[in-house]
Motif scaffolding. Structure first.
Motif, PDB file in Angstrom:
ATOM      1  N   TRP A 126      46.511  35.952  37.831  1.00 40.41           N
ATOM      2  CA  TRP A 126      45.953  36.527  37.659  1.00 40.41           C
ATOM      3  C   TRP A 126      47.177  37.884  36.692  1.00 40.41           C
ATOM      4  O   TRP A 126      47.893  37.984  36.952  1.00 40.41           O
ATOM      5  CB  TRP A 126      45.031  38.132  38.370  1.00 40.41           C
ATOM      6  CG  TRP A 126      44.189  37.688  39.093  1.00 40.41           C
ATOM      7  CD1 TRP A 126      43.760  37.141  40.456  1.00 40.41           C
ATOM      8  CD2 TRP A 126      41.846  37.184  37.843  1.00 40.41           C
ATOM      9  NE1 TRP A 126      42.273  36.389  40.201  1.00 40.41           N
ATOM     10  CE2 TRP A 126      42.124  36.952  38.888  1.00 40.41           C
ATOM     11  CE3 TRP A 126      42.136  37.393  36.805  1.00 40.41           C
ATOM     12  CZ2 TRP A 126      40.237  36.650  38.517  1.00 40.41           C
ATOM     13  CZ3 TRP A 126      40.334  37.152  36.310  1.00 40.41           C
ATOM     14  CH2 TRP A 126      39.939  36.418  38.204  1.00 40.41           C
ATOM     15  N   GLY A 141      43.793  40.685  33.587  1.00 42.58           N
ATOM     16  CA  GLY A 141      42.408  40.024  33.435  1.00 42.58           C
ATOM     17  C   GLY A 141      42.000  39.284  33.362  1.00 42.58           C
ATOM     18  O   GLY A 141      40.337  39.143  33.350  1.00 42.58           O
ATOM     19  N   LYS A 169      38.327  38.225  32.826  1.00 41.95           N
ATOM     20  CA  LYS A 169      37.278  38.961  33.687  1.00 41.95           C
ATOM     21  C   LYS A 169      35.825  39.470  32.203  1.00 41.95           C
ATOM     22  O   LYS A 169      34.900  39.585  33.189  1.00 41.95           O
ATOM     23  CB  LYS A 169      38.119  39.520  34.143  1.00 41.95           C
ATOM     24  CG  LYS A 169      37.488  39.841  36.005  1.00 41.95           C
ATOM     25  CD  LYS A 169      38.031  40.722  37.056  1.00 41.95           C
ATOM     26  CE  LYS A 169      37.922  40.554  38.187  1.00 41.95           C
ATOM     27  NZ  LYS A 169      38.368  41.709  39.153  1.00 41.95           N
TER      28      LYS A 169
END
Length: 64
Positions: A44, A47, A59
Motif C-alpha cells: 500500500w 491509499g 481505495k
C-alpha cells in the motif's frame, strides 16, 4: 524406544544448531513510487495497492 547412552553436552548440541539462522528479507524499491517493499509482494502507498509498478486496488474508488 532408543535411549541415549550419554548426555549430549550443551556445546555439542549448539554446534549442531548453528545452521538454523534467520535470514534478512530482500527489500526492493518500486521505480514508480520509490517505496521500499518485499519482493513479489503487493504493498500500500497513499491509499493505492501496487504490484510490479501498477495499481491493483485504488481505495479512494472503492470507498466512493
Amino acid at each position: 524406544m532408543a535411549h541415549p547412552k550419554r548426555k549430549i553436552s550443551k556445546t555439542r548440541r549448539d554446534k549442531r544448531r548453528t545452521h538454523y539462522k534467520a535470514t534478512a528479507a530482500t527489500i526492493a524499491t518500486c521505480p514508480v513510487t520509490g517505496e521500499a517493499h518485499l519482493y513479489h509482494r503487493a504493498y500500500w502507498h497513499e491509499g493505492k495497492m501496487y504490484y510490479r509498478g501498477q495499481v491493483v486496488i485504488d481505495k479512494s474508488v472503492v470507498a466512493a
